[in-house]
Design an enzyme around this catalytic site. Sequence first.
Site, PDB file in Angstrom:
ATOM      1  N   ARG A  80      23.678  60.373 -18.902  1.00 28.15           N
ATOM      2  CA  ARG A  80      25.098  60.130 -18.652  1.00 28.15           C
ATOM      3  C   ARG A  80      25.228  58.974 -17.684  1.00 28.15           C
ATOM      4  O   ARG A  80      24.669  59.007 -16.587  1.00 28.15           O
ATOM      5  CB  ARG A  80      25.781  61.375 -18.066  1.00 28.15           C
ATOM      6  CG  ARG A  80      27.311  61.309 -18.098  1.00 28.15           C
ATOM      7  CD  ARG A  80      27.965  62.449 -17.326  1.00 28.15           C
ATOM      8  NE  ARG A  80      27.742  62.290 -15.898  1.00 28.15           N
ATOM      9  CZ  ARG A  80      27.338  63.261 -15.088  1.00 28.15           C
ATOM     10  NH1 ARG A  80      27.083  64.471 -15.555  1.00 28.15           N
ATOM     11  NH2 ARG A  80      27.163  63.030 -13.800  1.00 28.15           N
ATOM     12  N   GLU A 103      25.943  55.088 -11.323  1.00 27.80           N
ATOM     13  CA  GLU A 103      24.558  55.498 -11.538  1.00 27.80           C
ATOM     14  C   GLU A 103      24.381  55.900 -12.989  1.00 27.80           C
ATOM     15  O   GLU A 103      25.365  56.070 -13.725  1.00 27.80           O
ATOM     16  CB  GLU A 103      24.173  56.670 -10.632  1.00 27.80           C
ATOM     17  CG  GLU A 103      24.972  57.943 -10.917  1.00 27.80           C
ATOM     18  CD  GLU A 103      24.575  59.105 -10.018  1.00 27.80           C
ATOM     19  OE1 GLU A 103      23.584  58.982  -9.283  1.00 27.80           O
ATOM     20  OE2 GLU A 103      25.276  60.132 -10.071  1.00 27.80           O
ATOM     21  N   ASN A 111      22.353  59.006 -15.019  1.00 29.11           N
ATOM     22  CA  ASN A 111      21.639  60.270 -14.848  1.00 29.11           C
ATOM     23  C   ASN A 111      20.747  60.486 -16.058  1.00 29.11           C
ATOM     24  O   ASN A 111      21.251  60.689 -17.168  1.00 29.11           O
ATOM     25  CB  ASN A 111      22.632  61.427 -14.731  1.00 29.11           C
ATOM     26  CG  ASN A 111      23.602  61.247 -13.585  1.00 29.11           C
ATOM     27  OD1 ASN A 111      23.311  61.585 -12.456  1.00 29.11           O
ATOM     28  ND2 ASN A 111      24.767  60.688 -13.886  1.00 29.11           N
ATOM     29  N   SER A 147      25.043  66.813 -16.672  1.00 27.86           N
ATOM     30  CA  SER A 147      25.816  68.044 -16.884  1.00 27.86           C
ATOM     31  C   SER A 147      27.248  67.782 -17.336  1.00 27.86           C
ATOM     32  O   SER A 147      27.722  66.654 -17.357  1.00 27.86           O
ATOM     33  CB  SER A 147      25.823  68.881 -15.600  1.00 27.86           C
ATOM     34  OG  SER A 147      26.382  68.131 -14.543  1.00 27.86           O
ATOM     35  N   LYS A 173      17.443  55.424  -8.250  1.00 29.27           N
ATOM     36  CA  LYS A 173      18.333  54.416  -7.670  1.00 29.27           C
ATOM     37  C   LYS A 173      17.601  53.091  -7.461  1.00 29.27           C
ATOM     38  O   LYS A 173      18.195  52.021  -7.610  1.00 29.27           O
ATOM     39  CB  LYS A 173      18.897  54.921  -6.337  1.00 29.27           C
ATOM     40  CG  LYS A 173      19.589  56.269  -6.400  1.00 29.27           C
ATOM     41  CD  LYS A 173      20.813  56.237  -7.289  1.00 29.27           C
ATOM     42  CE  LYS A 173      21.580  57.547  -7.227  1.00 29.27           C
ATOM     43  NZ  LYS A 173      20.864  58.680  -7.805  1.00 29.27           N
ATOM     44  N   LYS A 192      22.410  54.604  -0.559  1.00 30.38           N
ATOM     45  CA  LYS A 192      21.991  55.615  -1.524  1.00 30.38           C
ATOM     46  C   LYS A 192      20.515  55.949  -1.374  1.00 30.38           C
ATOM     47  O   LYS A 192      19.660  55.078  -1.513  1.00 30.38           O
ATOM     48  CB  LYS A 192      22.234  55.106  -2.952  1.00 30.38           C
ATOM     49  CG  LYS A 192      23.686  54.892  -3.316  1.00 30.38           C
ATOM     50  CD  LYS A 192      23.795  54.402  -4.748  1.00 30.38           C
ATOM     51  CE  LYS A 192      25.020  54.972  -5.407  1.00 30.38           C
ATOM     52  NZ  LYS A 192      25.034  54.714  -6.857  1.00 30.38           N
ATOM     53  N   GLU A 202      19.395  63.049  -6.701  1.00 34.29           N
ATOM     54  CA  GLU A 202      20.413  63.404  -7.680  1.00 34.29           C
ATOM     55  C   GLU A 202      21.101  64.679  -7.215  1.00 34.29           C
ATOM     56  O   GLU A 202      20.658  65.341  -6.291  1.00 34.29           O
ATOM     57  CB  GLU A 202      19.767  63.631  -9.057  1.00 34.29           C
ATOM     58  CG  GLU A 202      18.946  62.471  -9.570  1.00 34.29           C
ATOM     59  CD  GLU A 202      19.744  61.214  -9.793  1.00 34.29           C
ATOM     60  OE1 GLU A 202      20.964  61.306 -10.034  1.00 34.29           O
ATOM     61  OE2 GLU A 202      19.173  60.110  -9.702  1.00 34.29           O
ATOM     62  N   GLY A 203      22.201  64.992  -7.887  1.00 31.21           N
ATOM     63  CA  GLY A 203      22.859  66.266  -7.625  1.00 31.21           C
ATOM     64  C   GLY A 203      24.142  66.169  -6.825  1.00 31.21           C
ATOM     65  O   GLY A 203      24.823  67.163  -6.618  1.00 31.21           O
ATOM     66  N   ARG A 223      35.859  63.003 -14.213  1.00 29.89           N
ATOM     67  CA  ARG A 223      35.904  63.880 -13.044  1.00 29.89           C
ATOM     68  C   ARG A 223      36.773  63.218 -11.982  1.00 29.89           C
ATOM     69  O   ARG A 223      36.715  61.997 -11.797  1.00 29.89           O
ATOM     70  CB  ARG A 223      34.503  64.128 -12.486  1.00 29.89           C
ATOM     71  CG  ARG A 223      33.615  64.957 -13.387  1.00 29.89           C
ATOM     72  CD  ARG A 223      32.169  64.912 -12.940  1.00 29.89           C
ATOM     73  NE  ARG A 223      31.658  63.547 -13.020  1.00 29.89           N
ATOM     74  CZ  ARG A 223      30.513  63.146 -12.487  1.00 29.89           C
ATOM     75  NH1 ARG A 223      29.762  63.994 -11.813  1.00 29.89           N
ATOM     76  NH2 ARG A 223      30.109  61.907 -12.617  1.00 29.89           N
TER      77      ARG A 223
END
Length: 476
Positions: A127, A146, A148, A153, A307, A366, A370-371, A452
């Site tokens: 994604r 970024e 992923n 998700s 990253k 950064k 992740e997360g 989002r």
Amino acid sequence: MAANGIPEDVLMDNDLIKDLVEVAKDSALLNGVLMRTKETPNSSEVVTYAPFTLFPSPVPEATFHQALAVQTHYNRLVDKISQDSSFLEEALASTIKVDDFTGRLFNIYRHVLQEGKTQSIVLGLNRSDYMLDQNEDGSASLKQIEINTIAASFGGLASHTPNVHRHILKVAGRLEDSKRILDNNPSAGLAKGLSKAWDLYGSERAVVLYLVEELQRNIFDHRYVENELWKRNIPVIRRQFEDVAKTGFLDQDKRLFVDGREVAIVYFRNGYMPQNYTEQNWEARLMMERSMAVKCPDISTHLAGTKKVQQELARPGVLERFFPGEPDVVDQIRATFAGLYTLDMGPEGDKTVAMALAKPDKFVLKPQREGGGNNLYGAEICQVLEGVKQSTERMAYILMDKVQPRPVHNYLLRLGTPLKLSTCLSELGVFGAYVRHGQDMVLNECAGHLLRTKSDEHSDGGVAAGVAVLDNPLLV
């Protein structure tokens, strides 16, 4: 229409909003936009709506379609990076010296390279996330935050949110707006990639293994993609690292077995943060990477999403390395890059440190994580960089221009949170699915989108982190 696509008089009509909120919550439940209310084992009976916006948020049509159009190029780029060992060695050389987690991943990568890869099927489900940077002339530019490459998700839940916003808009008397909510089915798109890889593996008895955490609030997001696989008669099991470590083994052909079941695909929905690993879990990850099972992602694709790799790709000439003779592809990808800067030791990194300390509000610092909730802003940048500016520890970070999207107003619906009109910022995600068999790319598609939205009170963090909520684009 107001700038946010919904007129201010609608947003300020308290009686209407009160009615719509109840309609919205019920619609989310009816349409399966669900999340567990707490992280306890066997808590599927304690369910509520996943957090979401009351209204869809405006996204310029041209930039939305730009994001979708570039996704298949990003799929190819990630895949090309994963096959280029010299590039990964060069790009991550400084990072693995100071970041233990990335270093451990890289050790597995080296082990697999030296031993020789056993599986020629590569499956990528990723994604790419963007924000819209406001230009001085009022236009907006698509800028990648970024990409992923592991455990991307909300494809499952995003497949069910369009009907919620369509219904809300109809009840609000905005029928024409409701027709502008796009169909979206990342569940099917992601499952298509999994299904293609499973078919190529060639064993009807072999399973897709979801590698998951013990406690998973976002279980329904998983289940929607899983159910798409069951519709295709593809068996799925859910296991944790500990299960793989306890019951997993490789046979003489390096086929992976877990709980006595042959595994065709290991689908990592866990394993992207240091806290996911014990020494036993690291050994299980190595065993899976060495196996004949298709990994989603394999270790090289996992590293391609770091990253530091993102920052290295922004250097002049690097994209051309991966797309020789394809200047249009290079231009489409490069147009989405924000400014990215190295913090490696030396004059270039020193210049980056000075630039960040002089104007910290213009940048994001950064780490290789992740997360969500890991990035640093403003005074935090100064605090961290002042402490590491003369140390190799700074090489664990990259610096990126802070994207400045135009804020809009909306209501964020989250269980237990008082209702208020918030000033919000949105992030657009685009899902990609690809399968390569040997040197042949047999599937390369954009698999859907995700919007989002969060209050501008928060600098960082996603839906799972409790900051952002699910949304839909209203194209303007």
